[in-house]
Design a protein around this motif. Structure first.
Motif, short mmCIF file in Angstrom:
data_model
loop_
_atom_site.label_atom_id
_atom_site.label_comp_id
_atom_site.label_asym_id
_atom_site.label_seq_id
_atom_site.Cartn_x
_atom_site.Cartn_y
_atom_site.Cartn_z
N SER A 435 0.78 -1.10 0.02
CA SER A 435 -0.06 -0.05 0.13
C SER A 435 0.88 1.42 -0.08
O SER A 435 2.15 1.24 0.02
CB SER A 435 -0.90 -0.10 1.41
OG SER A 435 -0.20 -0.36 2.39
N ASP A 436 0.24 2.35 0.03
CA ASP A 436 0.91 3.76 0.02
C ASP A 436 1.80 3.93 1.14
O ASP A 436 1.45 3.85 2.26
CB ASP A 436 -0.23 4.66 0.06
CG ASP A 436 0.06 6.31 -0.11
OD1 ASP A 436 1.39 6.51 0.04
OD2 ASP A 436 -0.84 7.09 -0.14
N GLU A 459 3.99 3.68 -5.64
CA GLU A 459 2.44 3.59 -5.82
C GLU A 459 1.62 4.20 -4.63
O GLU A 459 2.15 4.30 -3.46
CB GLU A 459 2.20 2.11 -5.75
CG GLU A 459 2.51 1.37 -4.46
CD GLU A 459 3.71 0.71 -4.41
OE1 GLU A 459 4.00 -0.15 -3.91
OE2 GLU A 459 4.63 1.36 -5.07
N ARG A 460 0.42 4.59 -4.78
CA ARG A 460 -0.34 5.39 -3.73
C ARG A 460 -1.64 4.67 -3.56
O ARG A 460 -2.40 5.01 -2.95
CB ARG A 460 -0.74 6.67 -4.31
CG ARG A 460 0.40 7.63 -4.61
CD ARG A 460 1.47 7.92 -3.33
NE ARG A 460 0.56 8.27 -2.30
CZ ARG A 460 0.30 9.76 -1.97
NH1 ARG A 460 0.54 10.46 -3.01
NH2 ARG A 460 -0.19 10.00 -0.93
N ARG A 461 -1.83 3.30 -3.87
CA ARG A 461 -3.16 2.62 -3.75
C ARG A 461 -3.04 2.22 -2.10
O ARG A 461 -2.20 1.64 -1.80
CB ARG A 461 -2.95 1.32 -4.72
CG ARG A 461 -4.35 0.57 -4.91
CD ARG A 461 -4.59 -0.27 -5.83
NE ARG A 461 -4.67 0.20 -7.28
CZ ARG A 461 -4.95 -0.34 -8.14
NH1 ARG A 461 -5.64 -0.99 -8.20
NH2 ARG A 461 -4.93 0.83 -9.27
N THR A 463 -4.72 -0.90 -0.18
CA THR A 463 -5.61 -2.06 -0.44
C THR A 463 -6.47 -1.90 0.67
O THR A 463 -6.44 -1.35 1.76
CB THR A 463 -4.68 -3.10 -0.30
OG1 THR A 463 -3.82 -3.01 1.04
CG2 THR A 463 -3.72 -3.17 -1.37
N SER A 497 -13.37 0.50 1.29
CA SER A 497 -12.66 -0.37 0.45
C SER A 497 -13.32 -0.56 -0.98
O SER A 497 -14.72 -0.01 -1.19
CB SER A 497 -12.63 -1.87 1.09
OG SER A 497 -13.97 -2.46 0.81
N GLN A 498 -12.67 -0.77 -2.19
CA GLN A 498 -13.21 -1.11 -3.23
C GLN A 498 -14.25 -2.24 -3.32
O GLN A 498 -15.37 -2.05 -3.99
CB GLN A 498 -11.94 -1.53 -4.41
CG GLN A 498 -12.60 -1.73 -5.80
CD GLN A 498 -12.88 -0.32 -6.28
OE1 GLN A 498 -12.19 0.66 -6.16
NE2 GLN A 498 -13.98 -0.37 -7.23
N TRP A 552 -8.00 -5.63 -9.56
CA TRP A 552 -7.88 -4.57 -9.12
C TRP A 552 -6.31 -4.30 -8.63
O TRP A 552 -5.73 -3.45 -8.85
CB TRP A 552 -9.03 -3.93 -8.58
CG TRP A 552 -9.05 -2.62 -7.92
CD1 TRP A 552 -9.37 -1.54 -8.77
CD2 TRP A 552 -8.27 -1.93 -6.76
NE1 TRP A 552 -9.34 -0.25 -7.88
CE2 TRP A 552 -8.68 -0.40 -6.69
CE3 TRP A 552 -8.05 -2.49 -5.61
CZ2 TRP A 552 -8.69 0.31 -5.79
CZ3 TRP A 552 -7.65 -1.60 -4.54
CH2 TRP A 552 -7.67 -0.19 -4.68
N ASN A 553 -6.17 -5.35 -7.63
CA ASN A 553 -4.66 -5.12 -7.06
C ASN A 553 -3.68 -5.41 -7.84
O ASN A 553 -2.44 -4.92 -7.74
CB ASN A 553 -4.70 -5.90 -5.62
CG ASN A 553 -5.54 -5.75 -4.48
OD1 ASN A 553 -5.70 -4.60 -4.41
ND2 ASN A 553 -5.95 -6.57 -3.73
N GLU A 555 -3.80 -4.37 -11.15
CA GLU A 555 -4.00 -3.74 -12.43
C GLU A 555 -4.31 -4.16 -13.53
O GLU A 555 -3.57 -3.97 -14.62
CB GLU A 555 -2.64 -2.66 -12.37
CG GLU A 555 -2.26 -1.90 -11.17
CD GLU A 555 -1.00 -1.13 -10.99
OE1 GLU A 555 -0.27 -1.38 -11.95
OE2 GLU A 555 -0.95 -0.10 -10.13
#
Length: 692
Positions: A435-436, A459-461, A463, A497-498, A552-553, A555
């Motif tokens: 994660s970020d 990365e700035r995602r 989870t 969360s997504q 999604w994780n 990409e």
């Protein structure tokens, strides 16, 4: 995330009751080896040796006992000799090894760049494999022996670029079809790491959770070991087939956990080719010759029949070159030409305090991986480790860049001491869940994103796992051991969360008016976003959206949630006659005759990734080897569990003996003192003699 565990890399395509433990004499090993392998009742090898090299010899022997086939395939892959043993499916791997110059790099740098101690270690490990293999010739591939220290080092050089998805870049250059979810089945999608300092623990202890999410079998599946020499090496943790050290775990004084990070470590250059000579390219106003050679890829056809086909391998000043219909492209990646990752891991194993650990990290031979650290002094830390290229401004480094100028040819990296890091924050905890890095903890202490240019590709995602870790650890300022474990095994999706967003979208969508779909919508509406074994909403929630979370994780293109929801509703209705099936009836661990229900799911802290099979979800990755350590006045204590067990041999009692513990989210004690190990001893093997 981990590399594709299928060969090749995708370019083309119940504690056991036992009698008194037996002592076995090993082979007539070289007299300088002085090794004892103590197998505890779970089959975990505790390798004792006079020297570190003795221990590496014993580790190789022990791991070969449990999974020689995977080790030899890993080393064959690193040699570029996989296709001659497994056939056409190994050809792409062998071409990749030639393209990346894996063997040449190791041959050129082995003596120059590795310390004598590290060379002694990898050579002893190779000797251990060799000794075991010669005792079991029926298990050995033709022309495989002898193993060498260079084979061991090549394994690291070969695998590491796959962790940062160099294979995906090559697919894109070659115009291969985009990866699908089916392509990445067998590849993990994340890891967790947490460290808690005395200022946030209820009992003043320091705690560390080592929680990598690897595939459950294959060349990057975890193997639990304890390594101890009279020279001071005393380390427990996990390693991979072919690795002579612990890759993450703890010693008496400190420990660390790693997760995969995703900085931009690979660049693609478009070469300007001479209009009349396809083997020349322009660089800084002059024409240069491409380095050219042809390699033979030998492929097994049937029985003793083989076929060798020739392939061109090209190289420019940037790195390997590929000719395509769309042009000629070169690639460059972080750590290219470096063989010292094994050196750095060995130094980490031998570190005795925070400063020694940091000194090992400053070797800067690992191109990636987040590290979360904890020790007996109460220090906790996080570092976004990596070889981050210092790139020239003014270029779009996310795409293809010009290859005709030295302006785009980076040659150095951001210094290790300037990487994003958090040390001993006021909050008393650090976490990373792929994660970020700028949201590692709560309150002051996080690094500033403004200090790092976009060209580094950090990365700035966030989870779901990272969101939940911050929610759980951040809301409790006096965390007990039981709470620490409960947070590690949390099975809920955050409302931010997504997954939660997709659920809301599905509930608002227009859906067909049919019994299965109507019931599925009502079950989904009542779902609390939990994935506990008895949860009655997870089957439709995770069944519909879990693959989307994985995509999604990673990409990758996300499957249409609505289409997945309809398909899963109908499938559950056909299979079970209802939608609200307890999650453990659907989510399963299967290993030989072992078939047990699981909690957890994709991107929850108790991560379980499954593939659809016979109307169920069969686990293949996620929580795998879990290790939790704590330091207090009495020293270090730790507990662990493996998703299957210590052996990959179906005939072994340790093939799946830990699976019930794993399914119940229970840990077994880790024994480090010999007297304690002997109280739980299954058998002992002695290699070599006592001569000193």
């Amino acid at each position: 995330m981990a590399p594709d565990t299928r060969f090749p890399a995708c370019l083309l395509l119940a504690l056991l009751a036992c009698a008194a433990p037996a002592v076995e004499e090993g082979p007539a090993a070289p007299v300088q080896r002085d090794v004892r392998i103590l197998r505890d009742v779970w089959g975990v090898p505790h390798v004792f040796g006079r020297t570190d090299a003795d221990v590496a010899f014993g580790l190789a022997w022990a791991h070969a006992e449990d999974d020689f086939e995977t080790i030899q395939l890993s080393l064959l892959a690193a040699r570029g000799q996989l296709a001659r043993h497994v056939g056409r499916r190994g050809a792409a791997n062998d071409y990749l090894v030639a393209l990346l110059r894996v063997q040449e790099t190791v041959q050129e740098r082995y003596q120059r760049d590795l310390s004598p101690e590290t060379r002694a270690l990898v050579e002893a490990y190779a000797d251990g494999l060799d000794a075991w293999a010669r005792r079991h010739p029926e298990r050995v591939a033709p022309d495989l022996l002898p193993f060498t220290g260079q084979d061991v080092v090549a394994g690291f050089v070969h695998k590491l670029p796959l962790f940062f998805r160099l294979d995906r870049v090559l697919r894109e250059i070659l115009g291969a079809p985009e990866e699908t979810l089916e392509d990445v089945m067998g590849r993990a999608s994340g890891s967790n790491a947490f460290a808690l300092s005395p200022r946030r623990s209820a009992d003043g202890r320091t705690r560390l959770a080592v929680n990598s999410h690897q595939p459950w079998q294959g060349p990057v599946a975890w193997y639990e070991v304890h390594l101890r020499s009279e020279q001071g090496w005393d380390m427990v943790g996990g390693t991979f087939p072919g690795a002579p050290v612990v890759l993450h775990g703890h010693n008496r004084r400190l420990g660390w956990a790693s997760t995969v990070n995703r900085p931009d470590l690979v660049d693609v250059y478009r070469l300007e080719i001479h209009p009349k000579d396809p083997n020349r390219y322009r660089f800084d106003g002059a024409w240069r010759e491409l380095e050219r050679r042809r390699v033979g890829i030998r492929v097994k056809l049937l029985g003793p029949l083989h076929w060798t086909f020739q392939r061109e391998v090209l190289r420019s000043v940037h790195g390997p070159v590929l000719r395509t219909e769309r042009g000629t492209f070169a690639i460059r990646w972080a750590g290219m030409g470096d063989v010292r990752t094994i050196e750095q891991w060995y130094r980490l194993n031998r570190a005795h305090d925070f400063e020694a650990w940091r000194a090992a990290m400053r070797l800067a031979a690992m191109p990636m991986f987040n590290f979360v650290y904890a020790d007996e002094k109460g220090h906790v830390a996080y570092v976004y480790n990596g070889l981050l290229p210092r790139r020239a401004p003014g270029h779009d480094w996310s795409g293809v860049v010009r290859g005709d100028t030295s302006e785009t040819l980076w040659t150095d990296y951001l210094p290790w001491d300037e990487l994003p890091r958090v040390e001993n924050p006021a909050s008393g905890f650090v976490q990373n869940c792929n994660s970020d890095p700028f949201r590692t903890t709560l309150g002051p202490g996080n690094p500033s994103p403004e200090a790092y240019p976009a060209s580094l590709g950090i990365e700035r995602r966030m989870t779901n796992r990272a969101l939940r870790a911050l929610e759980l650890f951040g809301a409790d300022d006096s965390i007990t051991r039981e709470e620490f474990l409960a947070y590690k095994y949390d099975m809920t999706y955050s409302k931010r969360s997504q997954m939660a967003r997709w659920v809301e979208e599905l509930l608002a969508a227009e859906l067909p008016d049919e019994p299965a779909v109507r019931e599925a919508r009502e079950v989904l509406r009542a779902w609390d976003l939990g994935t506990e074994p008895g949860n009655r909403g997870a089957a439709i929630g995770v069944g519909s959206l879990g693959l989307g979370v994985l995509a999604w994780n990673l990409e990758l293109p996300v499957p249409d949630p609505r289409a997945r929801f309809l398909a899963e509703a109908r499938r559950l209705y056909r299979r079970f006659g209802r939608i609200d099936v307890p999650w453990a009836h659907v989510n399963r661990l299967v290993r030989g005759r072992m078939d047990v229900g699981l909690g957890g799911g994709p991107d929850v802290l108790h991560a379980v990734y499954g593939r659809p099979e016979d109307g169920r979800w069969i686990g293949w990755a996620g929580d795998s080897y879990v290790l939790v350590a704590e330091w207090g006045e009495e020293g270090v204590r730790s507990w662990s569990v493996h998703n299957y067990g210590s052996s990959n041999d179906p005939a072994s009692p340790h093939y799946a003996d830990q699976a019930p513990l794993f399914a119940a989210r229970q840990l077994k004690p880790v024994w480090m003192d010999e007297a304690e190990i002997r109280r739980h001893l299954e058998r002992e093997v002695r290699l070599g003699g006592p001569a000193r």
